[in-house]
Motif scaffolding. Structure first.
Motif, PDB file in Angstrom:
ATOM      1  N   LEU A 221      92.457  91.218  17.431  1.00  0.00           N
ATOM      2  CA  LEU A 221      91.396  90.509  16.712  1.00  0.00           C
ATOM      3  C   LEU A 221      92.033  89.762  15.546  1.00  0.00           C
ATOM      4  O   LEU A 221      92.765  90.354  14.747  1.00  0.00           O
ATOM      5  N   VAL A 222      91.750  88.451  15.454  1.00  0.00           N
ATOM      6  CA  VAL A 222      92.364  87.618  14.420  1.00  0.00           C
ATOM      7  C   VAL A 222      91.317  86.705  13.802  1.00  0.00           C
ATOM      8  O   VAL A 222      90.493  86.124  14.509  1.00  0.00           O
ATOM      9  N   GLN A 223      91.378  86.576  12.481  1.00  0.00           N
ATOM     10  CA  GLN A 223      90.567  85.602  11.763  1.00  0.00           C
ATOM     11  C   GLN A 223      91.469  84.486  11.259  1.00  0.00           C
ATOM     12  O   GLN A 223      92.547  84.748  10.708  1.00  0.00           O
ATOM     13  N   ALA A 224      91.040  83.243  11.461  1.00  0.00           N
ATOM     14  CA  ALA A 224      91.744  82.084  10.915  1.00  0.00           C
ATOM     15  C   ALA A 224      90.752  81.227  10.147  1.00  0.00           C
ATOM     16  O   ALA A 224      89.614  81.029  10.586  1.00  0.00           O
ATOM     17  N   VAL A 225      91.188  80.748   9.001  1.00  0.00           N
ATOM     18  CA  VAL A 225      90.354  79.889   8.159  1.00  0.00           C
ATOM     19  C   VAL A 225      91.163  78.644   7.796  1.00  0.00           C
ATOM     20  O   VAL A 225      92.319  78.758   7.378  1.00  0.00           O
ATOM     21  N   VAL A 226      90.551  77.487   7.973  1.00  0.00           N
ATOM     22  CA  VAL A 226      91.224  76.214   7.721  1.00  0.00           C
ATOM     23  C   VAL A 226      90.455  75.426   6.676  1.00  0.00           C
ATOM     24  O   VAL A 226      89.224  75.357   6.703  1.00  0.00           O
ATOM     25  N   ASP A 227      91.200  74.829   5.745  1.00  0.00           N
ATOM     26  CA  ASP A 227      90.653  73.854   4.810  1.00  0.00           C
ATOM     27  C   ASP A 227      91.523  72.604   4.925  1.00  0.00           C
ATOM     28  O   ASP A 227      92.711  72.640   4.612  1.00  0.00           O
ATOM     29  N   VAL A 228      90.932  71.515   5.386  1.00  0.00           N
ATOM     30  CA  VAL A 228      91.663  70.249   5.476  1.00  0.00           C
ATOM     31  C   VAL A 228      91.673  69.641   4.074  1.00  0.00           C
ATOM     32  O   VAL A 228      90.946  68.703   3.763  1.00  0.00           O
ATOM     33  N   SER A 229      92.492  70.221   3.244  1.00  0.00           N
ATOM     34  CA  SER A 229      92.418  70.012   1.796  1.00  0.00           C
ATOM     35  C   SER A 229      93.339  68.917   1.285  1.00  0.00           C
ATOM     36  O   SER A 229      93.188  68.459   0.150  1.00  0.00           O
ATOM     37  N   GLY A 230      94.343  68.535   2.086  1.00  0.00           N
ATOM     38  CA  GLY A 230      95.375  67.655   1.573  1.00  0.00           C
ATOM     39  C   GLY A 230      96.451  68.395   0.813  1.00  0.00           C
ATOM     40  O   GLY A 230      97.434  67.805   0.364  1.00  0.00           O
TER      41      GLY A 230
END
Length: 204
Positions: A103-112
């Protein structure tokens, strides 16, 4: 608006060609010479719905490190180029993905702003080699964190990957790529209510 990019990079260690289409259907043509890594990139494409072409020729007679690293560099650069000014995107994506016991959680912010936090992998994973039988080239478990750090740096995204559970090495790595794919898919999706760049600064 076409969100596509083609990037080529050649060094004394590798020759890498990557094409991406952020608004694709998850089709992929992958050939890096590292079978397990091909499988992971194909999984990323399928679950992010990014059409992906990767052709890498690397010094796999040494090991898989340069080939995997350089492919991740070019993939990150291509994702960044395809995103353009990031107008209209959701920006944030969060996914929690299971694969049997993993089980894996991934979080992305296309923040620059490039940043990667990678936690929870069993320490022994760094020393596990996946694949490489019958004369093939193996994939060392320590490469997984390096791949995500490299993609995040070159794509200019913030990426958090948290391994919450898992035992089988193949599952542990594959679930991370799938979770990243789903989080990235949500982050780069268009928001019909967003009329500009999703930032109070006006730029990402």
């Amino acid at each position: 608006m076409s969100r596509t990019a083609t990037i080529d990079r050649e060094t004394k260690e590798s020759k890498v060609h990557v094409e991406v289409d952020l608004d694709g259907t998850g089709k992929s043509q992958i050939s890096t010479g590292v079978g397990f890594f091909d499988h992971m990139l194909g999984s990323f494409a399928r679950h992010s719905l990014v059409d992906l072409v990767v052709h890498t020729i690397g010094d796999t007679h040494i090991d898989s490190h340069h080939t995997v690293e350089d492919t991740a560099i070019v993939l990150g650069e291509a994702l960044r180029a395809a995103l353009g000014d990031k107008s209209g995107i959701r920006r944030f994506g969060d996914a929690c993905v299971p694969l049997d016991e993993a089980l894996v959680q991934a979080v992305v912010d296309v923040s620059g702003r490039p940043y990667c936090v990678h936690t929870g992998e069993p320490e022994a994973m760094a020393y596990v080699t996946i694949g490489g039988g019958a004369g093939g080239v193996g994939y060392l478990g320590s490469l997984t964190r390096h791949v995500f750090e490299t993609i995040a740096f070159h794509a200019h995204i913030a990426l958090h990957v948290r391994v919450l559970a898992g035992r089988e090495p193949h599952h542990l790595v594959e679930t991370q790529f799938k979770a990243f794919a789903r989080a990235f898919r949500d982050a780069v999706a268009f928001d019909p209510r967003e009329t500009g760049v999703p930032s109070t600064k006006g730029t990402l």
